[in-house]
Design a protein around this motif. Structure first.
Motif, short mmCIF file in Angstrom:
data_model
loop_
_atom_site.label_atom_id
_atom_site.label_comp_id
_atom_site.label_asym_id
_atom_site.label_seq_id
_atom_site.Cartn_x
_atom_site.Cartn_y
_atom_site.Cartn_z
N LEU A 45 16.01 57.09 33.91
CA LEU A 45 16.07 56.15 35.04
C LEU A 45 15.88 54.71 34.58
CD1 LEU A 45 14.22 58.06 37.87
CD2 LEU A 45 16.38 56.87 38.13
N ALA A 46 14.97 54.53 33.63
CA ALA A 46 14.72 53.17 33.14
C ALA A 46 15.90 52.66 32.33
CB ALA A 46 13.44 53.14 32.30
N ILE A 69 7.87 41.79 35.07
CA ILE A 69 8.91 42.26 36.00
C ILE A 69 8.70 41.72 37.41
CG2 ILE A 69 9.46 44.35 34.71
CD1 ILE A 69 7.77 45.87 36.77
N SER A 126 5.82 59.68 39.16
CA SER A 126 6.74 58.54 39.09
C SER A 126 8.06 58.80 39.81
CB SER A 126 7.04 58.19 37.63
OG SER A 126 5.94 57.53 37.07
N LEU A 127 8.31 60.04 40.20
CA LEU A 127 9.59 60.34 40.83
C LEU A 127 9.39 60.74 42.28
CD1 LEU A 127 10.97 62.45 37.88
CD2 LEU A 127 11.72 60.18 38.52
N ARG A 146 10.56 50.26 42.81
CA ARG A 146 10.65 48.80 42.80
C ARG A 146 10.97 48.29 41.40
NH1 ARG A 146 8.71 46.98 47.66
NH2 ARG A 146 6.89 48.06 48.47
N ALA A 147 10.34 48.93 40.40
CA ALA A 147 10.56 48.48 39.03
C ALA A 147 11.99 48.73 38.58
CB ALA A 147 9.59 49.19 38.08
N ARG A 148 12.69 49.66 39.26
CA ARG A 148 14.10 49.86 38.94
C ARG A 148 14.98 48.87 39.67
NH1 ARG A 148 13.03 55.37 40.09
NH2 ARG A 148 14.50 55.47 41.81
N GLY A 149 14.36 48.01 40.47
CA GLY A 149 15.13 46.98 41.16
C GLY A 149 15.75 47.44 42.46
N LEU A 150 15.32 48.60 42.98
CA LEU A 150 15.88 49.03 44.26
C LEU A 150 15.49 48.03 45.34
CD1 LEU A 150 15.24 52.88 44.28
CD2 LEU A 150 17.14 51.60 43.33
N PHE A 164 7.62 52.64 40.84
CA PHE A 164 8.70 52.84 39.89
C PHE A 164 10.05 52.51 40.54
CE2 PHE A 164 11.37 55.98 37.34
CZ PHE A 164 11.49 55.11 36.27
N ARG A 176 15.09 43.36 37.61
CA ARG A 176 14.36 44.62 37.43
C ARG A 176 15.33 45.77 37.36
NH1 ARG A 176 10.53 42.63 41.25
NH2 ARG A 176 11.40 43.82 42.96
N GLY A 177 15.18 46.62 36.37
CA GLY A 177 16.07 47.77 36.25
C GLY A 177 17.37 47.40 35.56
N PHE A 225 6.38 54.18 33.51
CA PHE A 225 4.96 54.24 33.84
C PHE A 225 4.29 55.45 33.22
CE2 PHE A 225 6.50 51.57 37.35
CZ PHE A 225 5.68 50.48 37.14
N MET A 251 11.32 49.64 33.21
CA MET A 251 9.87 49.89 33.14
C MET A 251 9.63 51.40 33.16
SD MET A 251 7.04 47.65 33.92
CE MET A 251 5.33 48.11 33.65
N GLU A 284 0.39 42.85 41.52
CA GLU A 284 -0.21 43.31 42.76
C GLU A 284 -0.96 42.14 43.39
OE1 GLU A 284 -0.92 46.91 43.46
OE2 GLU A 284 0.44 47.56 41.90
N THR A 298 20.28 54.41 41.59
CA THR A 298 19.95 53.30 40.70
C THR A 298 21.17 52.82 39.92
OG1 THR A 298 17.84 54.43 40.46
CG2 THR A 298 18.21 52.53 39.07
N LEU A 326 6.15 42.06 39.52
CA LEU A 326 5.53 42.96 40.48
C LEU A 326 4.01 42.91 40.39
CD1 LEU A 326 7.69 46.22 40.37
CD2 LEU A 326 7.56 44.54 42.19
N ASN A 348 3.29 44.04 34.52
CA ASN A 348 3.64 43.80 35.92
C ASN A 348 4.11 42.38 36.15
OD1 ASN A 348 2.99 46.41 36.54
ND2 ASN A 348 0.90 45.92 37.21
N ASP A 399 2.35 58.11 34.48
CA ASP A 399 2.27 59.49 34.92
C ASP A 399 3.62 60.00 35.39
OD1 ASP A 399 1.59 61.91 35.79
OD2 ASP A 399 0.02 61.28 37.16
N ASP A 423 2.90 55.94 42.83
CA ASP A 423 3.59 55.51 41.62
C ASP A 423 5.10 55.50 41.79
OD1 ASP A 423 1.25 55.19 40.41
OD2 ASP A 423 1.35 56.97 39.15
N PHE A 424 5.63 56.49 42.56
CA PHE A 424 7.08 56.55 42.59
C PHE A 424 7.67 55.39 43.38
CE2 PHE A 424 5.96 59.40 46.14
CZ PHE A 424 6.81 58.98 47.13
N ARG A 477 14.38 40.74 41.69
CA ARG A 477 14.68 42.14 41.93
C ARG A 477 15.93 42.55 41.15
NH1 ARG A 477 18.11 44.91 44.31
NH2 ARG A 477 19.14 43.39 45.63
#
Lengths: 324, 575
Positions: free
Chosen positions: B166-167, B54, B101-102, A224-228, A222, B87-88, B95, B93, B58, B115, B56, B51, B97, A218-219, B84
């Motif tokens: 972070l989001a 943004i 997530s970190l 990627r979702a932050r645009g890194l 996440f 995004r952010g 999630f 976004m 799969e 970020t 992403l 998904n 859990d 997940d991290f 990209r």
């Protein structure tokens, strides 16, 4: 942390004592040490005197204690064959083996980790499929065959590289090094590749599998979702997490590189400990065998301890102050 | 002007068995400062929409039709690099859990600064200041110091706050939150939802909340879109959807949400969805194996009686006892369960309710106290034979239907194992017959026995777990959050099944849940736990109507406000 290191130290001492016991029992149960030392025509009285003088009539535990204490000081007695102290024999060859293993280990990591990362990221590419196929060959071919093939190709057919020995070495105190001469470096190439090839493929496959696992977490999603950017996601976040389990295996494999350099050393007539050990076996030179056994165990124990401490450094979750 | 527009979106997943349409002709829009809820059960395609927005998806998922507009600018056709950058920066976004997530190996400062600096190019120093500021905004106490910590040093709720920070890093215009509170306790959930709502209004961010939880929808959203099998079946304001739904699916979905306000005899079934398992053939329990040998020796007083139960975990191991830190997960818990009763244990995560269950069935050895089962203290049993005798009478159903079944065994062997172990049948043929009957009885059908667990859905797997628990002909059943991993319609089916079995077989149950409405529907008496202590025990209806402990009142207040939900058209058997 301190109590952890203390605990590991106690465990290490137990392991070393067990190995020492096995090494010690070789003296008692493989051949008669007196027979190995004296000639055919020595009288019975002389034999008895020698037995008494060497303390072989003492109780088992006393003998073992004496052996362990001597071993702790690096004293493993006199080689039956060379008539020299075992410690100096081993010390002479230690540098050869350690240099070979070190180069092989560096090769393993420098080639294995990037290839693992590459095949994990570009799993569908032709190149990474090719690498994966080659790695299968690397895992399945026996070391001696790879060595012989390399000798045949680069040594005999192309005549580029020497096929045996260490070349010219420079002595720095008791340590002899081949790094400082051209022939020394040239001589290192074939044996180190031979020794490293299996480990390299192993590390590569391990890194690949771990990395694929981490990339699914997940991290990473996440991140990627932050645009890194991919560079940061792959190398800053994914790779570091991949390396945590890789460290253990690398530690174990480093021990294995030193211990199993025997085969490579035999093929390339490399004047290291492994070669000494092989000769010792054929000569039933028990002091050398015992010393080798204890020394290798010592390497394993030390490396594993370093790995455990490294774990603490890499993974903050293991540090003691993990309170909320 | 709409902030975000999703027009006629269609997403396909090509597979060997043909193309799966995950999202079919979905159109949604969000205004600044608005919270849009997307609700539906698992597999409805709601996460896939997030998904896709943004960029992403799969692989092999693919957008085959429709487009996504951010402030009227089409973003789905941009190249990967441009996506990209959105995004952010423009779309954030969150999630489900927070625990995963970190990045566990980096401090939250490193993650925040990376970020922030990436999107806003503030430089190291300014980024750090902004990071501290963000943490303060999301309500993390002492942010100057906590920012140096690693994710594992935060609790789940605090980690979700970090995730939200972070989001929010680059002040995005849209935030998509995918099940943001599913992994959290109710009290934490209420705080996080409140925080999200406030941030959304203050910063005029458009928010899409994807969830399966009607309580979350009722709490926070302005408008709702209901999804079923990839389609939006109904959309409207939250009050309208919850209060007066038009579509039969929405009506069924809402009626399946366990009611906190009144106890019903059975859960209303979602009749719109074809039930995944109905009893194909009922067994006559008076003659069947399952119903025989139920004449357990009668007990005076309660069947299960716990006395001052304590469980201690070592949090910091040390060689000397005085240096060791320990933690009492369960601290002096005593309660009784009478024969044939369903006893509920409720509390937030970490309150020790699962630990109690594990001590009851001797998975953990208590540090102190007694577990009296039909007059015998289980903690004092030394012989394996005697232990097996009690193990046979006591079975457990676990929370996670995915990890509680051995994936390498066929369903037949999974269920037959306890029968064979306890030698409850005379021949292999009889065992197979019993397994098939059990499967029939829990609504799976005997043909399930030759298949492997992964071929079943979560609800079906939970039925397998129930069949396995029944296979020893138990007297006492421990259900540890048996439905918290399941969709609400499936939950209703499983809970009905448990109720039926309990009545038919006269089972005694210890039912553990964090979900108060479920507890109300299932249990005769309830115990409330907090931090290892049992705060109060009372009859279920008394607990809900006149709670004594302050904490219980707090929990009851935090129950999602379902008063908006419609209960019209609710046909309840014997309510």
């Amino acid at each position: 942390m301190i109590s952890f290191i203390f605990k590991r130290l106690v465990q290490s001492v137990i392991v070393m004592l067990t190995v020492a016991l096995i090494a010690f029992s070789m003296f008692r149960f493989i051949g008669d040490p007196i027979n190995n030392m004296v000639g055919q025509d020595t009288s019975q009285a002389d034999r008895a005197a020698l037995t008494e003088q060497l303390g072989l009539n003492d109780p088992f535990l006393v003998q073992f204690g004496r052996f362990a204490l001597n071993a702790a000081e690096g004293n493993f007695g006199i080689s039956y064959k060379y008539r020299q102290p075992v410690s100096s024999l081993i010390l002479e060859r230690l540098s050869a083996t350690l240099e070979l293993s070190l180069v092989a280990a560096i090769l393993t990591l420098v080639v294995g980790i990037p290839l693992g990362v590459y095949t994990a990221l570009k799993g569908k590419g032709l190149l990474s499929k090719g690498i994966m196929t080659l790695s299968l060959i690397g895992v399945s071919l026996p070391t001696f065959l790879i060595g012989i093939l390399l000798i045949l190709f680069f040594g005999v057919m192309l005549r580029w590289l020497p096929t045996f020995g260490r070349g010219d070495v420079v002595a720095l105190g008791w340590w002899t090094t081949g790094f400082l001469t051209l022939s020394g470096i040239k001589s290192l190439i074939l044996p180190s590749i031979t020794l490293a090839l299996f480990q390299m493929t192993l590390i590569m496959r391990l890194v690949r599998a771990e990395m694929l696992e981490v990339l699914r977490t997940d991290f990473i999603k996440f991140a990627r979702a932050r645009g890194l950017p991919d560079r940061s996601v792959h190398f800053k976040h994914a790779l570091k997490n991949t390396l945590v389990p890789v460290i253990t295996i690398t530690g174990l494999q480093l021990g294995a590189l030193i211990a199993f350099a025997i085969i490579t050393e035999s093929v390339f007539q490399w004047p290291g400990m492994g070669l000494l050990f092989i000769q010792a076996i054929s000569d039933v030179d028990i002091p050398i065998m015992a010393a080798y056994l204890v020394l290798i165990a010592f390497f394993f124990v030390v490396i594993n301890m370093i790995v455990d401490i490294l774990y603490y450094a890499v993974d903050p979750r293991l540090r003691a102050d993990s309170s909320v | 002007m709409d902030l975000l527009n999703i027009n006629n979106l269609r997403i396909e997943f090509p597979s060997r068995h043909g193309t799966v349409v995950a999202v079919d002709d979905v159109s949604l829009s969000v205004q600044p400062g608005e919270v849009l809820g997307v609700v539906g059960e698992s597999g409805a395609g709601k996460s896939t929409i997030g998904n896709a927005v943004i960029g992403l998806l799969e692989p092999p998922g693919e957008m085959t039709a429709g487009h996504v507009l951010l402030k009227s600018e089409q973003i789905d056709t941009l190249n990967p690099e441009a996506k990209r950058k959105i995004r952010g920066r423009r779309i954030g976004m969150i999630f489900q859990d927070p625990l995963t997530s970190l990045d566990p190996l980096q401090t939250i400062e490193q993650q925040l600064v990376e970020t922030i600096d990436l999107h806003l190019k503030l430089g190291e120093k300014k980024s750090q200041e902004r990071a501290v500021d963000l943490l303060r905004q999301v309500g993390i106490p002492d942010p100057e110091n906590r920012i140096k910590n690693y994710p594992h040093q935060f609790s789940g709720g605090m980690r979700q706050r970090v995730v939200i920070a972070l989001a929010l890093c680059a002040e995005p215009e849209v935030i998509i939150a995918d099940e943001p509170t599913t992994a959290l306790d109710v009290s934490i959930q209420a705080q996080i939802l409140e925080l999200m709502r406030r941030l959304c209004k203050d910063k005029q961010v458009g928010m899409i909340i994807i969830t399966h939880d009607m309580g979350v929808i009722a709490d926070i959203t302005d408008r709702v879109a209901v999804m079923y099998r990839g389609k939006v079946v109904e959309e409207g304001t939250t009050a309208k959807i919850l209060g007066d739904p038009d579509h039969p699916y929405t009506q069924s979905l809402i009626s399946a949400v366990p009611r906190p306000d009144i106890r019903l005899r059975r859960f209303p079934m979602v009749n719109y969805i074809e039930a995944e398992g109905e009893r194909s053939r009922n067994i006559d329990l008076s003659t069947h194996w399952l119903g025989r040998h139920r004449d357990f020796e009668a007990v005076d007083g309660p069947l299960l009686s716990l006395k001052d139960l304590v469980m201690t975990f070592v949090t910091k191991p040390a060689f000397f006892k005085r240096n060791r830190s320990t933690f009492n997960a369960v601290d002096g818990v005593s309660f009784d369960i009478n024969e044939g009763e369903v006893f509920g244990l409720v509390g937030e995560s970490g309150s020790g309710k699962s630990t109690v269950a594990r001590m009851v069935c001797s998975l953990y050895k208590p540090a102190a106290g007694e577990v009296n089962f039909s007059g015998t203290d289980l903690t004092k049993i030394r012989s394996e034979n005697e232990r097996d005798f009690f193990r046979r009478q006591m079975q457990m159903i676990f929370q996670d239907p995915f990890s509680s079944l051995n994936g390498r065994m066929r369903v037949m062997d999974i269920i037959a194992e306890p029968i064979r172990f306890h030698q409850l049948a005379s021949s292999n043929q009889e065992v197979e017959q019993i397994v098939n009957d059990l499967l029939d009885h829990v609504g799976l059908g005997a043909q399930a026995s030759v298949r492997f667990p992964h071929e079943f859905s979560g609800g079906q797997r939970q039925r397998i777990s129930i069949a396995r628990a029944l296979a020893t002909r138990p007297r006492f059943l421990i259900c540890d959050e048996p439905t918290s991993a399941l969709d609400v319609s499936i939950q209703a089916q499983i809970l009905n099944l448990l109720k039926d079995l309990q009545e038919e077989l006269g089972l005694t149950m210890l039912f553990i849940s964090h979900d108060l409405p479920v507890i109300r529907q299932m249990c005769d008496r309830v115990g409330v736990m907090k931090q290892g202590k049992l705060l109060e025990v009372s009859a279920t209806e008394d607990l809900f109507e006149k709670p004594t402990a302050a904490y219980t009142r707090e929990l009851l207040d935090l129950m999602p406000r379902l008063d908006k939900l419609s209960h019209e058209g609710l046909e309840v058997e014997g309510a």
